[in-house]
Write an enzyme that holds these catalytic residues in place. Structure first.
Site, mmCIF file in Angstrom:
data_model
loop_
_atom_site.group_PDB
_atom_site.id
_atom_site.type_symbol
_atom_site.label_atom_id
_atom_site.label_comp_id
_atom_site.label_asym_id
_atom_site.label_seq_id
_atom_site.Cartn_x
_atom_site.Cartn_y
_atom_site.Cartn_z
ATOM 1 N N GLU A 1 -6.979 4.601 7.710
ATOM 2 C CA GLU A 1 -6.756 6.031 7.417
ATOM 3 C C GLU A 1 -7.969 6.630 6.705
ATOM 4 O O GLU A 1 -8.308 7.784 6.891
ATOM 5 C CB GLU A 1 -5.473 6.184 6.580
ATOM 6 C CG GLU A 1 -4.235 5.940 7.444
ATOM 7 C CD GLU A 1 -3.044 5.360 6.700
ATOM 8 O OE1 GLU A 1 -2.992 5.448 5.458
ATOM 9 O OE2 GLU A 1 -2.148 4.804 7.384
ATOM 10 N N HIS B 1 -9.500 0.976 4.691
ATOM 11 C CA HIS B 1 -8.255 1.235 5.420
ATOM 12 C C HIS B 1 -8.546 2.179 6.584
ATOM 13 O O HIS B 1 -9.358 3.090 6.468
ATOM 14 C CB HIS B 1 -7.204 1.829 4.487
ATOM 15 C CG HIS B 1 -5.839 1.806 5.102
ATOM 16 N ND1 HIS B 1 -5.438 2.739 6.037
ATOM 17 C CD2 HIS B 1 -4.805 0.938 4.965
ATOM 18 C CE1 HIS B 1 -4.201 2.443 6.432
ATOM 19 N NE2 HIS B 1 -3.803 1.359 5.802
ATOM 20 N N ASN C 1 0.873 -1.169 0.000
ATOM 21 C CA ASN C 1 0.000 0.000 0.000
ATOM 22 C C ASN C 1 0.912 1.222 0.000
ATOM 23 O O ASN C 1 1.487 1.571 1.030
ATOM 24 C CB ASN C 1 -0.897 -0.026 1.253
ATOM 25 C CG ASN C 1 -1.758 1.223 1.351
ATOM 26 O OD1 ASN C 1 -1.778 2.051 0.437
ATOM 27 N ND2 ASN C 1 -2.468 1.358 2.461
ATOM 28 N N TRP C 2 1.037 1.834 -1.172
ATOM 29 C CA TRP C 2 1.995 2.950 -1.297
ATOM 30 C C TRP C 2 1.464 4.233 -0.659
ATOM 31 O O TRP C 2 2.198 5.194 -0.518
ATOM 32 C CB TRP C 2 2.325 3.189 -2.774
ATOM 33 C CG TRP C 2 3.107 2.085 -3.416
ATOM 34 C CD1 TRP C 2 3.393 0.851 -2.889
ATOM 35 C CD2 TRP C 2 3.730 2.112 -4.713
ATOM 36 N NE1 TRP C 2 4.132 0.109 -3.790
ATOM 37 C CE2 TRP C 2 4.364 0.861 -4.922
ATOM 38 C CE3 TRP C 2 3.807 3.066 -5.733
ATOM 39 C CZ2 TRP C 2 5.059 0.549 -6.087
ATOM 40 C CZ3 TRP C 2 4.497 2.764 -6.901
ATOM 41 C CH2 TRP C 2 5.128 1.516 -7.073
ATOM 42 N N LYS C 3 0.175 4.241 -0.312
ATOM 43 C CA LYS C 3 -0.445 5.439 0.272
ATOM 44 C C LYS C 3 -0.165 6.652 -0.626
ATOM 45 O O LYS C 3 -0.127 6.497 -1.844
ATOM 46 C CB LYS C 3 0.014 5.626 1.726
ATOM 47 C CG LYS C 3 -0.210 4.335 2.542
ATOM 48 C CD LYS C 3 -0.049 4.500 4.018
ATOM 49 C CE LYS C 3 -0.267 3.149 4.714
ATOM 50 N NZ LYS C 3 -0.175 3.219 6.163
ATOM 51 N N SER D 1 3.443 -2.275 10.379
ATOM 52 C CA SER D 1 4.882 -2.364 10.631
ATOM 53 C C SER D 1 5.469 -3.730 10.288
ATOM 54 O O SER D 1 6.371 -4.223 10.968
ATOM 55 C CB SER D 1 5.211 -1.978 12.084
ATOM 56 O OG SER D 1 4.799 -0.655 12.343
HETATM 57 P P1 13P Z 1 3.023 0.234 7.720
HETATM 58 O O1 13P Z 1 3.513 -1.036 7.107
HETATM 59 O O2 13P Z 1 3.783 1.450 7.262
HETATM 60 O O3 13P Z 1 2.883 0.132 9.203
HETATM 61 O O4 13P Z 1 1.535 0.466 7.148
HETATM 62 C C1 13P Z 1 0.639 -0.571 7.171
HETATM 63 C C2 13P Z 1 -0.539 -0.195 6.379
HETATM 64 O O5 13P Z 1 -1.280 0.718 6.724
HETATM 65 C C3 13P Z 1 -0.784 -0.918 5.114
HETATM 66 O O6 13P Z 1 -2.046 -0.657 4.632
#
Ligand code: 13P
Length: 255
Positions: free
Chosen positions: A101, A99, A9-11, A217
């Protein structure tokens, strides 16, 4: 063997040239280290890059492009939005829905997510559906009920064949971007519970086919131990999916 998935997930990260170089590097890695039939790698890139990322990777077996969100309608007056139908029309295969977020910063509710799931599946996309509790809910020991509510309200109305186009991602919010990974035992406990919930509704045969991914993480140092748990079928990777060496190492750890 159950489908295994490592999804990045590159966000909201990377410029156009950076994104295409990373997609090409991942493509090269997989060409040199082909995936097995039961393994999928998914690049959930920012929506603006899906077309080019798709072209960059389309010749590589079991490497797919995904989106990070979609609207719940096919089309209409929704300025700034992107529909599942549009994503499907450019060759996108997967979409992340729910998600934390999006739930937190864009007020996405379980009911809205249910509509997004329905629309994405109706348009032939595979859904990576996220669930997971906050630190407060974990500390109150209410996390199993919380996750059950998220899944019941957004996912468990689906028919059996529909559910088979869903992967569930357990992403405890306290582990996302914090460097504080859930222990393999903590993650396995929740994954097993999610499978138990599915079993009660859909029966064992279906429940045993749905991949359940861990996110939060996940990195090259902890991926193999997490993925070795019986109900962890891969990962949804944030920060570590943005660096080729880290992401390649996590792909390599996929069972
Ligand atoms: P991290 O791997 O940076 O903790 O993010 C996890 C995530 O939100 C994947 O969708």
């Amino acid at each position: 063997m159950r489908q295994k998935i490592v999804a990045g997930n590159w966000k909201m990260n990377k410029t156009y040239s950076e994104a295409l170089s990373l997609a090409a590097e991942i493509g090269n890695y997989i060409e040199q280290n082909p995936l097995a039939d039961h393994q999928h790698v998914v690049l959930c890139v920012p929506a603006i890059y899906v077309v080019d990322a798709e072209q960059e990777t389309s010749s590589i077996d079991n490497l797919w492009v995904g989106a990070q969100n979609c609207h719940y309608k096919d089309s209409g007056a929704f300025t700034g939005e992107i529909s599942a139908q549009m994503l499907q029309s450019v060759g996108v295969k997967y979409v992340i829905i729910g998600h934390s977020e999006r739930r937190e910063y864009f007020n996405e509710t379980n009911n809205l997510l249910k509509q997004k799931v329905d629309n994405a599946l109706a348009n032939g996309l595979k859904v990576i559906f996220c669930c997971g509790e906050s630190l407060k809910t974990r500390e109150k020991n209410d996390y199993k009920e919380w996750i059950e509510e998220q899944l019941t309200e957004s996912l468990f109305h689906l028919s059996m064949p529909q559910l088979l186009n869903v992967a569930i991602a357990y992403e405890p919010i306290w582990a996302i971007g914090t460097g504080k990974t859930a222990s393999p035992e903590q993650a396995q406990e929740v994954h097993e519970h999610i499978r138990y919930l599915m079993m009660n509704i859909y029966g064992a045969a279906t429940a045993n086919k749905v991949p359940i991914l861990y996110g939060g993480s996940c990195n090259p140092a902890n991926a193999a131990t997490l993925f070795a748990q019986p109900d962890i079928d891969g990962g949804l990777i944030g920060g570590a999916s943005l660096k080729i060496d880290d992401f390649a190492a996590i792909i390599k750890a996929m069972p």
